[in-house]
Every structure is written in C-alpha cells, then in structure tokens.
Scaffold this active site. Structure first.
Site, short mmCIF file in Angstrom:
data_model
loop_
_atom_site.label_atom_id
_atom_site.label_comp_id
_atom_site.label_asym_id
_atom_site.label_seq_id
_atom_site.Cartn_x
_atom_site.Cartn_y
_atom_site.Cartn_z
N ASP A 3 11.76 1.76 -3.93
CA ASP A 3 11.56 0.46 -3.29
C ASP A 3 11.46 -0.65 -4.35
OD1 ASP A 3 11.34 -1.24 -1.14
OD2 ASP A 3 9.20 -0.96 -0.86
N GLY A 54 1.46 -5.36 3.68
CA GLY A 54 2.71 -4.63 3.75
C GLY A 54 2.70 -3.64 4.89
#
Length: 572
Positions: A395, A284
């Site tokens: 998120d 990520g």
C-alpha cells in the site's frame, strides 16, 4: 569526510552485526552518505546522525565515534552491546540525542558527559550501569529528557531541570524520579549536663545499638536481595513480552515483541487525553491514529484498531515492523492489547504525511521532494531486497509516507504487507491497496515486488507534479504525464510559484522517465526498486529508457499488423 569514514569503519569493526546491516560500509568509498543508518548534513560534508537501533548488534562501542565531530544524533537502542561507555563521547559538542538504552552496558556514566552542552535527550535505561550519576550532568541546560531507569545506580539522584526524568528500578538510588526517598538527617542524642549520666548510659545505649543493627540487617538484607531479584526479573520481563492473538484466545500461536514495550490502556488513554478528537491525526479503513504525549514527555502516534476483524492486520504490522529496521521505515515502539482494544504505538512524525504536505501552501520545494523520493525508494529497496524474509509493502502511497522533523521520508503502514518467500516471484491474494495506486495486474490477484514499484511510480509522479489530486488517478495520470513528455511540454508541471524555483530541468526529466518506467504495463519490464534508486541517482536511466521505447514501438507495430490482418480477413 575521510575522517568520518575512518570513524565509521572503526565503529563497524567493534560491533558484531549478525544481520549484515553495515555490510555496504566500505572504507575505500569516501562518501558514507549513502550508507544504511547514516545521515549526512545538507552539504554532504559531515555525518550528523548514526542510528543503529534494533539491529541485534553485539560487541562494544568504539571510542572513535567521538571523531564524528558533527554528530547530532547517536542511537544504539535495543541491541546487545556490552562493555563500558567510552568517555570520549563527551567530546561530541554537537550531540543533541544520545540513546544507548536496552543494551548490556556496564560501568559508570563518564563525567565527560558534562561537556555535552547541546544534549537534549539522554537515555541510558535498561542496562547494567552502576556507580553514581555524575552531578555535572545537571548543569546541562539543554537537557529536557533523561532516563536512567533499570540499572544499578546508587547514591542520590542529581537535581535536573529536565521536564522528563526517570530513574526507577535502581534500588540503591534515591531522589526525584527514582521512587525512593533519600534518608533525612538523623536526630542527635540529647546532651546531659552530668557526665556521670552519660557514662552510665553508654553500655545501655551500645547494647540497644547492637540489637537494633542486628534486627535491621536481619530484615533489610533479605528485603534488599528480594528487591534486587524483583528488579532483575522485571527488567527481563520488559524485554521478553509477547502477546497472544487477541481475537482468538484458543489459538496457541504468539507474536513475539522482543524488546518492544507493552503499554497499558490507561497509559495511552492518558497520553491522548482520553483519545480526544483534537488529537486525531487521521482515520483509515483499519482504525484511527491519535497524537499523544507519554509521561516521560515522548511524543507518540497511537494507532487504534478496534474492529475484531483487524486482528490479522494487527499481527501483520507487529511481525513486519519488528523484522524491518531501516532509517526510512517507521519504528514500532510497542503495543497495547486488551479484550476490546488493540493499539500500536509509533514515534510521532511532526511534519505529517506527504499527502497532507502536497496539499498545503506553499508547496514543497524541489529539494524536499527529491529527498522524499530517495528516502522512500531506499526503504522499499530494503524491504524487497535486503530484509530477510523479503517484504512486499502492498500500500505504497503519499498518505503512508510520513515526514520527520528533518523532512526525511518515513514509510509507514504495513497493514497490507506480505512476506515474499525466496522460492516464488509473486503471491496470489485478493485485491489490495488504494485506488489509483493499484497496479493493473493486482486486479487479478497477482502481487509481487513489482506492484510496489508501480505504486512508487505513481507517488513519484505526484511528487513531480507537486500535488496529490490533479484530476487524474492511476493510469490516467501516467498517460497524461507520458503525453506531456512526448510533446515536450513537461514545463507545464512546473508553475511559476516562487517555491518551485529550485527545479533542475534534467532532474525533472529523469524523475519523469523513472516514474514512467516504474509504471510500465507489462510488469515484467518494470525495474526492481534497486534499479529505480540507481536511475534516480543518474545511473543507466537513458539506456533503459531507450530500450523501453523500442519495446513500445515494437508492441505498437505488432498491434497495427494484427489489426490489418484482422481487417483483411473480415473483408474476405
């Protein structure tokens, strides 16, 4: 189920719950399957999991837990529970995992535990338990992991066939996994043919024996006392670790780890086979996640944050996850900090993420998708409305919803999370989140719990469609599904794939309505997560849907009138 309710209420009564995690447990309500920290069987007939770990509980363990006859997992890890372990737990014939570690339990291990023939994992470490470890436990063939470390056990460690076994930190216990070898047979004195020689040596031998004992005790006793003190100190240190901000050593602020473990870099390096590329689970913006196996056999996911700019995110995740405890939130096991490395250690989720599962074939069946929708909703309800302080995740997306061995949704990745003060309704910050899941108001920096609701609505639409990438993103996806609903073409979301035969039309329509309400553009009209969960369960969805439609029609009429007035003025 009534017997299970009574048992759970007895458990609640014996514990002191400072965070009111069991406040919703109601003895007059005979369906405990919706209670926090309780999981039921697929048919909702029996309680199968009771997970009350890391809730700052005190009090004692109720023997009535043994009345949860179908219980498979019992976890009370990392609390302050005192008293003895009830021998009645030995009657839980279906029990697979028992974790009572990191409490203040005393007394011995009940010999009735030998009846737990289905037991696979037994963790009693970091307590004040004493006595010998019952040898009958070694007869449990299913046992693959046992941990008796840092107690006051004595005697000889039974021989376990378990692949993972640890009993260090018990100074009076010897054998495998203890770090102490057991003394061998003492050598006997030679037998002399002459009785006279034996008689003459008796006084000498006796004198030597006395002197030897005095010398030995003079050395061993202080050493034993010092060793005991060292063990006590080490146990306390393991529970009171804190880390200094690894990015700015001159800042005095610290982040408390409470009872979480601090791992060494060498432990994690070994667990991940040198951070081998074959163990890479994902990459990520903040770092990489590796699959690992600790020395005791525990499977973990190690999240490495090597960028120095990741220090604030590192601290956020530590603070957020250490405060939040819910069965649908990812549990933090510990961390590692060096001058160059930052890492977070989590339990390994064997079924990956929702994003990866939605891309695989065959697709997730409808029942699993519903389970994911409900589980992730419950986690967000907890963060927004039950956690103190309240937390905005920031998120929410399919890639951040993990699936455990039972395909239960586990919400992860708190790197963008924010505390929401009681006195404000939103916070102002830079644009955050993932493209496609970001609420429109977030583009102007307005972040609130309603932005999580929007992201959840997008996730819900992906679950309904059964895939994460269908050529649409964000508002385009919302508009497309909304059009299908208006034209009564929702059936296009359901293919003829055999795995989708479990669809229930009413449930499909309800989830679509909830998703569209959650993604309403006037964010003030979006429901709270608790209302989202209620609507998923069938409560109030139609009333809210019709009210929203009326508002949409009024807004449309207002826009038409405004356009007509503008046209008239322009013609004049």
């Amino acid at each position: 189920m009534i017997e299970d309710v009574k048992a759970l209420m007895s458990v609640k009564g014996s514990l002191i719950d400072p965070q009111n995690e069991t406040a919703a447990w109601d003895g007059s309500y005979t369906d405990p399957c919706t209670w926090h920290h309780v999981t039921c069987s697929a048919d909702k007939m029996k309680v199968t999991r009771l997970e009350l770990g890391r809730l700052r509980l005190s009090g004692t363990i109720s023997p009535d837990i043994s009345k949860l006859h179908s219980l498979q997992i019992l976890s009370l890890v990392d609390n302050n529970i005192t008293g003895a372990i009830p021998p009645e737990l030995g009657s839980l014939s279906s029990l697979n995992t028992l974790d009572l570690s990191n409490n203040q339990l005393s007394g011995g291990i009940p010999s009735t535990f030998g009846q737990l023939k289905s037991l696979n994992s037994l963790r009693l470490n970091n307590n004040s338990l004493s006595g010998s470890i019952p040898a009958i436990l070694s007869s449990i063939e299913a046992l693959s992991s046992v941990n008796f470390s840092f107690n006051n056990f004595s005697g000889q460690m039974p021989h376990f066939s378990a692949a993972s076994q640890s009993a260090e930190g018990n100074p009076y216990l010897c054998g495998t996994g203890t770090g102490n070898s057991c003394p061998g047979q003492g050598q006997s004195l030679p037998t002399n043919a002459s009785q006279g020689v034996r008689s003459q040596s008796t006084h000498v031998n006796g004198t030597i024996l006395i002197v030897s004992l005095v010398a030995v005790f003079g050395i061993v006793l202080p050493v034993a006392v010092c060793l005991s003190l060292w063990i006590w100190w080490r146990r306390k240190c393991r529970q009171l670790y804190s880390i200094r901000d690894a990015g700015q050593h001159d800042i005095e602020s610290e982040v408390s780890l409470g009872q979480l473990k601090r791992y060494t870099f060498s432990e994690l390096f070994q667990a991940t086979d040198g951070f081998n590329i074959n163990n890479l689970l994902g990459t990520g913006g903040s770092g990489q996640v590796y699959k690992g196996c600790l020395q005791d056999g525990t499977m973990v996911a190690v999240k490495c944050l090597k960028d120095r700019n990741a220090v604030p995110q590192f601290k956020v995740e530590l603070e957020m996850i250490s405060l939040a405890a819910h069965k649908n939130l990812l549990r933090l096991m510990g961390c590692c900090t060096t001058s160059t490395e930052l890492a977070l250690v989590y339990p390994y989720m064997p079924n990956g993420s929702v994003a990866s599962r939605l891309r695989e074939k065959p697709p997730l069946d409808w029942a699993t998708r519903k389970k994911i929708a409900f589980g992730s909703a419950r986690a967000l309800v907890y963060l927004h409305e039950q956690c103190d302080p309240k937390i905005i995740h920031g998120d929410v997306k399919a890639a951040n919803i993990l699936l455990d061995e039972a395909d239960e949704a586990i919400v992860a990745d708190f790197g963008l999370a924010k505390f929401l003060d009681h006195s404000v309704s939103h916070v102002t910050t830079a644009v955050r989140g993932t493209i496609g899941y970001i609420a429109p108001e977030s583009l102007s920096g307005q972040i609130s719990a309603k932005t999580d609701v929007y992201s959840y609505g997008i996730l819900l639409l992906e679950l309904v469609a059964g895939q994460t990438e269908i050529g649409f993103r964000g508002q385009k996806l919302v508009d497309w599904v909304k059009k299908l609903h208006e034209e009564k073409r929702l059936y296009e979301l359901v293919s003829e794939d055999e795995c989708k035969k479990g669809f229930v039309v009413e449930e499909l329509e309800r989830m679509v309505k909830v998703a569209l309400l959650s993604t309403s553009l006037p964010y003030a009209e979006r429901p709270k997560m608790s209302e989202v969960l209620q609507m998923l369960e069938g409560e109030g969805v139609e009333e809210r849907w019709y009210a929203w439609q009326r508002n949409e029609e009024n807004r449309s009429l207002a826009m038409e009138q405004k356009y007509l007035v503008g046209s008239v003025h322009s013609n004049l």
